[in-house]
Design a protein around this motif. Structure first.
Motif, PDB file in Angstrom:
ATOM      1  N   THR A  30      96.175  31.889  -4.744  1.00  0.00           N
ATOM      2  CA  THR A  30      96.443  31.600  -3.331  1.00  0.00           C
ATOM      3  C   THR A  30      95.915  30.234  -2.952  1.00  0.00           C
ATOM      4  O   THR A  30      96.583  29.461  -2.266  1.00  0.00           O
ATOM      5  N   ARG A  31      94.717  29.928  -3.416  1.00  0.00           N
ATOM      6  CA  ARG A  31      94.113  28.635  -3.098  1.00  0.00           C
ATOM      7  C   ARG A  31      94.913  27.495  -3.727  1.00  0.00           C
ATOM      8  O   ARG A  31      95.154  26.467  -3.104  1.00  0.00           O
ATOM      9  N   ALA A  32      95.354  27.668  -4.962  1.00  0.00           N
ATOM     10  CA  ALA A  32      96.140  26.631  -5.633  1.00  0.00           C
ATOM     11  C   ALA A  32      97.459  26.396  -4.904  1.00  0.00           C
ATOM     12  O   ALA A  32      97.881  25.250  -4.725  1.00  0.00           O
ATOM     13  N   GLU A  33      98.088  27.463  -4.467  1.00  0.00           N
ATOM     14  CA  GLU A  33      99.350  27.334  -3.732  1.00  0.00           C
ATOM     15  C   GLU A  33      99.141  26.588  -2.412  1.00  0.00           C
ATOM     16  O   GLU A  33      99.893  25.680  -2.062  1.00  0.00           O
ATOM     17  N   ARG A  34      98.081  26.952  -1.687  1.00  0.00           N
ATOM     18  CA  ARG A  34      97.777  26.299  -0.407  1.00  0.00           C
ATOM     19  C   ARG A  34      97.471  24.815  -0.610  1.00  0.00           C
ATOM     20  O   ARG A  34      97.991  23.954   0.106  1.00  0.00           O
ATOM     21  N   LEU A  35      96.668  24.506  -1.629  1.00  0.00           N
ATOM     22  CA  LEU A  35      96.306  23.114  -1.879  1.00  0.00           C
ATOM     23  C   LEU A  35      97.474  22.296  -2.419  1.00  0.00           C
ATOM     24  O   LEU A  35      97.590  21.109  -2.135  1.00  0.00           O
ATOM     25  N   THR A  36      98.353  22.926  -3.178  1.00  0.00           N
ATOM     26  CA  THR A  36      99.551  22.218  -3.655  1.00  0.00           C
ATOM     27  C   THR A  36     100.432  21.829  -2.478  1.00  0.00           C
ATOM     28  O   THR A  36     100.932  20.701  -2.417  1.00  0.00           O
ATOM     29  N   ASP A  37     100.619  22.747  -1.536  1.00  0.00           N
ATOM     30  CA  ASP A  37     101.393  22.421  -0.329  1.00  0.00           C
ATOM     31  C   ASP A  37     100.747  21.280   0.437  1.00  0.00           C
ATOM     32  O   ASP A  37     101.420  20.359   0.903  1.00  0.00           O
ATOM     33  N   LYS A  38      99.421  21.319   0.539  1.00  0.00           N
ATOM     34  CA  LYS A  38      98.692  20.261   1.243  1.00  0.00           C
ATOM     35  C   LYS A  38      98.860  18.928   0.515  1.00  0.00           C
ATOM     36  O   LYS A  38      99.075  17.891   1.140  1.00  0.00           O
ATOM     37  N   LEU A  39      98.776  18.964  -0.816  1.00  0.00           N
ATOM     38  CA  LEU A  39      98.930  17.754  -1.617  1.00  0.00           C
ATOM     39  C   LEU A  39     100.288  17.105  -1.369  1.00  0.00           C
ATOM     40  O   LEU A  39     100.375  15.905  -1.121  1.00  0.00           O
ATOM     41  N   PHE A  40     101.355  17.896  -1.399  1.00  0.00           N
ATOM     42  CA  PHE A  40     102.686  17.332  -1.204  1.00  0.00           C
ATOM     43  C   PHE A  40     102.880  16.823   0.221  1.00  0.00           C
ATOM     44  O   PHE A  40     103.560  15.828   0.435  1.00  0.00           O
ATOM     45  N   GLU A  54     109.608  15.208  -5.407  1.00  0.00           N
ATOM     46  CA  GLU A  54     110.471  16.269  -5.934  1.00  0.00           C
ATOM     47  C   GLU A  54     110.532  16.224  -7.457  1.00  0.00           C
ATOM     48  O   GLU A  54     110.616  17.259  -8.106  1.00  0.00           O
ATOM     49  N   GLU A  55     110.485  15.014  -8.003  1.00  0.00           N
ATOM     50  CA  GLU A  55     110.529  14.850  -9.456  1.00  0.00           C
ATOM     51  C   GLU A  55     109.315  15.519 -10.117  1.00  0.00           C
ATOM     52  O   GLU A  55     109.410  16.030 -11.226  1.00  0.00           O
ATOM     53  N   GLU A  56     108.195  15.551  -9.431  1.00  0.00           N
ATOM     54  CA  GLU A  56     106.959  16.096  -9.987  1.00  0.00           C
ATOM     55  C   GLU A  56     106.637  17.508  -9.503  1.00  0.00           C
ATOM     56  O   GLU A  56     105.623  18.072  -9.880  1.00  0.00           O
ATOM     57  N   ARG A  57     107.479  18.072  -8.676  1.00  0.00           N
ATOM     58  CA  ARG A  57     107.183  19.360  -8.057  1.00  0.00           C
ATOM     59  C   ARG A  57     106.918  20.472  -9.084  1.00  0.00           C
ATOM     60  O   ARG A  57     106.161  21.390  -8.807  1.00  0.00           O
ATOM     61  N   GLU A  58     107.501  20.384 -10.256  1.00  0.00           N
ATOM     62  CA  GLU A  58     107.274  21.424 -11.271  1.00  0.00           C
ATOM     63  C   GLU A  58     106.002  21.184 -12.075  1.00  0.00           C
ATOM     64  O   GLU A  58     105.404  22.128 -12.571  1.00  0.00           O
TER      65      GLU A  58
END
Length: 93
Positions: A30-40, A54-58
């Motif tokens: 959950t924390r990784a998902e939240r921080l990934t959204d924040k990062l983007f 978008e190129e790096e989203r994966e």
């Protein structure tokens, strides 16, 4: 892969994800998902194009997940305090 974006991501991770921080409050996933959204979201504010992000989203979520999963729990301040207390007890103070 955008090297400029990757360097920015590595710096962002170092500044925003301290090792072993708050693993009990929320799950690593959950924390990784939240921080990934924040990062983007911050990447867009930092001037990276939608194409670059978008190129790096994966690839980026695995970097964030790795940083979040680091469960280093050694607290230097607590160690120093315990050492000081132990010395005081040995001295008979």
């Amino acid at each position: 892969m955008s090297k400029r974006f990757l360097r920015w991501v590595e710096t962002w991770i170092e500044e925003n994800i301290p090792p072993g921080a708050n693993p009990d409050i929320e799950s690593h996933e959950t924390r990784a998902e939240r921080l990934t959204d924040k990062l983007f979201a911050e990447a867009a504010a930092a001037g990276f194009s939608k194409f670059e992000t978008e190129e790096e989203r994966e690839r980026i979520p695995s970097l964030v997940q790795t940083a979040v999963a680091d469960s280093t729990d050694f607290d230097v301040d607590a160690y120093i305090l315990k050492s000081q207390l132990a010395r005081e007890n040995e001295d008979g103070d």
